[in-house]
Design a protein around this motif. Structure first.
Motif, PDB file in Angstrom:
ATOM      1  N   ALA A   1      -2.847  -8.307   5.916  1.00 30.71           N
ATOM      2  CA  ALA A   1      -1.391  -8.522   5.953  1.00 30.71           C
ATOM      3  C   ALA A   1      -0.731  -7.592   6.959  1.00 30.71           C
ATOM      4  O   ALA A   1       0.158  -7.998   7.712  1.00 30.71           O
ATOM      5  N   TRP A   2      -1.174  -6.341   6.992  1.00 27.97           N
ATOM      6  CA  TRP A   2      -0.613  -5.369   7.946  1.00 27.97           C
ATOM      7  C   TRP A   2      -0.874  -5.841   9.375  1.00 27.97           C
ATOM      8  O   TRP A   2       0.018  -5.814  10.224  1.00 27.97           O
ATOM      9  N   ASN A   3      -2.100  -6.284   9.641  1.00 29.74           N
ATOM     10  CA  ASN A   3      -2.455  -6.747  10.987  1.00 29.74           C
ATOM     11  C   ASN A   3      -1.701  -8.011  11.370  1.00 29.74           C
ATOM     12  O   ASN A   3      -1.442  -8.253  12.548  1.00 29.74           O
ATOM     13  N   ALA A   4      -1.347  -8.836  10.403  1.00 39.01           N
ATOM     14  CA  ALA A   4      -0.646 -10.096  10.673  1.00 39.01           C
ATOM     15  C   ALA A   4       0.814  -9.874  11.059  1.00 39.01           C
ATOM     16  O   ALA A   4       1.411 -10.734  11.710  1.00 39.01           O
ATOM     17  N   ARG A   5       1.374  -8.751  10.673  1.00 45.28           N
ATOM     18  CA  ARG A   5       2.788  -8.478  10.998  1.00 45.28           C
ATOM     19  C   ARG A   5       2.910  -8.207  12.484  1.00 45.28           C
ATOM     20  O   ARG A   5       2.225  -7.354  13.025  1.00 45.28           O
ATOM     21  N   LYS A   6       3.815  -8.894  13.122  1.00 47.21           N
ATOM     22  CA  LYS A   6       4.048  -8.694  14.560  1.00 47.21           C
ATOM     23  C   LYS A   6       5.177  -7.704  14.808  1.00 47.21           C
ATOM     24  O   LYS A   6       5.214  -7.034  15.816  1.00 47.21           O
ATOM     25  N   GLN A   7       6.120  -7.612  13.875  1.00 47.77           N
ATOM     26  CA  GLN A   7       7.259  -6.719  14.029  1.00 47.77           C
ATOM     27  C   GLN A   7       7.459  -5.929  12.740  1.00 47.77           C
ATOM     28  O   GLN A   7       7.077  -6.364  11.661  1.00 47.77           O
ATOM     29  N   ASN A   8       8.100  -4.784  12.889  1.00 46.60           N
ATOM     30  CA  ASN A   8       8.500  -3.969  11.738  1.00 46.60           C
ATOM     31  C   ASN A   8       7.348  -3.716  10.759  1.00 46.60           C
ATOM     32  O   ASN A   8       7.480  -3.916   9.563  1.00 46.60           O
ATOM     33  N   LYS A   9       6.223  -3.274  11.302  1.00 42.97           N
ATOM     34  CA  LYS A   9       5.076  -2.987  10.444  1.00 42.97           C
ATOM     35  C   LYS A   9       5.382  -1.787   9.556  1.00 42.97           C
ATOM     36  O   LYS A   9       5.961  -0.803  10.003  1.00 42.97           O
ATOM     37  N   PRO A  10       4.954  -1.863   8.291  1.00 45.06           N
ATOM     38  CA  PRO A  10       5.085  -0.685   7.430  1.00 45.06           C
ATOM     39  C   PRO A  10       4.085   0.384   7.877  1.00 45.06           C
ATOM     40  O   PRO A  10       3.210   0.122   8.704  1.00 45.06           O
ATOM     41  N   GLU A  11       4.210   1.548   7.298  1.00 41.27           N
ATOM     42  CA  GLU A  11       3.330   2.651   7.671  1.00 41.27           C
ATOM     43  C   GLU A  11       1.864   2.349   7.358  1.00 41.27           C
ATOM     44  O   GLU A  11       0.969   2.771   8.069  1.00 41.27           O
ATOM     45  N   ASN A  12       1.617   1.599   6.286  1.00 39.77           N
ATOM     46  CA  ASN A  12       0.250   1.326   5.875  1.00 39.77           C
ATOM     47  C   ASN A  12       0.260   0.195   4.863  1.00 39.77           C
ATOM     48  O   ASN A  12       1.266  -0.487   4.712  1.00 39.77           O
ATOM     49  N   ASN A  13      -0.844   0.024   4.153  1.00 42.03           N
ATOM     50  CA  ASN A  13      -0.940  -1.018   3.132  1.00 42.03           C
ATOM     51  C   ASN A  13      -1.524  -0.443   1.846  1.00 42.03           C
ATOM     52  O   ASN A  13      -2.236   0.556   1.859  1.00 42.03           O
ATOM     53  N   ALA A  14      -1.200  -1.076   0.739  1.00 43.50           N
ATOM     54  CA  ALA A  14      -1.554  -0.564  -0.581  1.00 43.50           C
ATOM     55  C   ALA A  14      -3.062  -0.443  -0.786  1.00 43.50           C
ATOM     56  O   ALA A  14      -3.534   0.575  -1.303  1.00 43.50           O
TER      57      ALA A  14
ATOM     58  N   ALA B   1      11.489  -0.522  -2.732  1.00 42.25           N
ATOM     59  CA  ALA B   1      11.338  -0.366  -4.181  1.00 42.25           C
ATOM     60  C   ALA B   1      10.004  -0.907  -4.692  1.00 42.25           C
ATOM     61  O   ALA B   1       9.804  -1.002  -5.896  1.00 42.25           O
ATOM     62  N   ARG B   2       9.086  -1.275  -3.800  1.00 42.07           N
ATOM     63  CA  ARG B   2       7.774  -1.752  -4.253  1.00 42.07           C
ATOM     64  C   ARG B   2       6.684  -0.829  -3.734  1.00 42.07           C
ATOM     65  O   ARG B   2       6.567  -0.580  -2.553  1.00 42.07           O
ATOM     66  N   GLY B   3       5.883  -0.368  -4.658  1.00 39.54           N
ATOM     67  CA  GLY B   3       4.735   0.459  -4.312  1.00 39.54           C
ATOM     68  C   GLY B   3       3.508  -0.079  -5.026  1.00 39.54           C
ATOM     69  O   GLY B   3       3.350  -1.295  -5.156  1.00 39.54           O
ATOM     70  N   PHE B   4       2.678   0.807  -5.496  1.00 41.39           N
ATOM     71  CA  PHE B   4       1.543   0.379  -6.302  1.00 41.39           C
ATOM     72  C   PHE B   4       1.159   1.484  -7.267  1.00 41.39           C
ATOM     73  O   PHE B   4       1.397   2.665  -7.017  1.00 41.39           O
ATOM     74  N   ARG B   5       0.613   1.064  -8.379  1.00 36.56           N
ATOM     75  CA  ARG B   5       0.060   1.981  -9.378  1.00 36.56           C
ATOM     76  C   ARG B   5      -1.457   1.873  -9.316  1.00 36.56           C
ATOM     77  O   ARG B   5      -1.988   0.805  -9.017  1.00 36.56           O
ATOM     78  N   GLY B   6      -2.099   2.979  -9.622  1.00 42.87           N
ATOM     79  CA  GLY B   6      -3.548   2.969  -9.567  1.00 42.87           C
ATOM     80  C   GLY B   6      -4.170   3.534 -10.825  1.00 42.87           C
ATOM     81  O   GLY B   6      -3.490   4.060 -11.705  1.00 42.87           O
ATOM     82  N   SER B   7      -5.491   3.413 -10.865  1.00 42.57           N
ATOM     83  CA  SER B   7      -6.253   3.970 -11.980  1.00 42.57           C
ATOM     84  C   SER B   7      -7.537   4.595 -11.446  1.00 42.57           C
ATOM     85  O   SER B   7      -8.004   4.246 -10.355  1.00 42.57           O
ATOM     86  N   VAL B   8      -8.054   5.504 -12.232  1.00 46.76           N
ATOM     87  CA  VAL B   8      -9.347   6.118 -11.926  1.00 46.76           C
ATOM     88  C   VAL B   8     -10.022   6.430 -13.251  1.00 46.76           C
ATOM     89  O   VAL B   8      -9.369   6.867 -14.212  1.00 46.76           O
ATOM     90  N   SER B   9     -11.308   6.132 -13.334  1.00 38.90           N
ATOM     91  CA  SER B   9     -12.072   6.397 -14.560  1.00 38.90           C
ATOM     92  C   SER B   9     -12.948   7.610 -14.343  1.00 38.90           C
ATOM     93  O   SER B   9     -13.616   7.744 -13.312  1.00 38.90           O
TER      94      SER B   9
END
Length: 190
Positions: free
Chosen positions: A99-112, A181-189
């Protein structure tokens, strides 16, 4: 693609500070892990420095990780981001590298997905997100990307969740989208 990785190397004193924060949160939120003893969690963390590093990354990006139970008979502890809102340090990211690579303009800093992998954690699944919501009301003002089934991702979409009106909702969006206002939550076991 860049992302701040001030959490990438955990020094001994930082590890101690993370352990202190984790212990304090663990003791303040016993409803999230009934029957789990801190001594058990602490021992598992001491024997898994890579997992402690991942928890440091979760803490440093605003996730407020805490144990939300055990995963198996061996006592594997499941940590999850328990911040009231999607972690501040992990917002404004599209879903994945494609998705990040598909953006041609206004790319976010990274991807989740790449940020989660760099941190050593996994994006929550929809089921894990719903389980987390049993321990409080999370994402009442924000939303969080969740692991997306391949058949949805192949069509260009990705899933995210939030809590509104006393219910948990699962939505879809183009994987290349990103919002403050959208990020991501993660988990680790551990």
């Amino acid at each position: 693609m860049m992302f701040k990785q001030e959490w990438s190397d955990v020094k001994t004193d930082q590890g101690d500070l993370v352990l202190e924060a984790l212990q304090q949160r663990f003791q303040q939120n016993t409803h999230r892990h009934p029957g789990v003893d801190w001594a058990h969690v602490h021992a598992r963390l001491q024997n898994n420095p890579e997992k402690l590093k991942a928890l440091h990354a979760m803490e440093a990006t605003g996730g407020e990780p805490d144990v939300i139970g055990t995963a198996d008979a061996a006592g594997t502890c499941v940590f999850c981001d328990c911040a009231a809102e999607s972690p501040q340090g992990r917002r404004s990211l599209c879903f994945d590298a494609a998705a990040w690579n598909a953006r041609k303009q206004n790319k976010p800093e990274n991807n989740a997905e790449d940020v989660a992998a760099a941190m050593g954690i996994s994006l929550l699944t929809e089921d894990q997100y719903r389980t987390l919501q049993q321990f409080g009301e999370f994402d009442r003002k924000t939303s969080s990307w969740v692991a997306t089934p391949p058949e949805i991702r192949q069509l260009g979409g990705a899933l995210f969740c939030d809590r509104r009106y006393g219910r948990v909702f699962v939505y879809h969006n183009g994987a290349e989208s990103y919002y403050a206002a959208r990020g991501f939550r993660g988990s680790v076991s551990v």
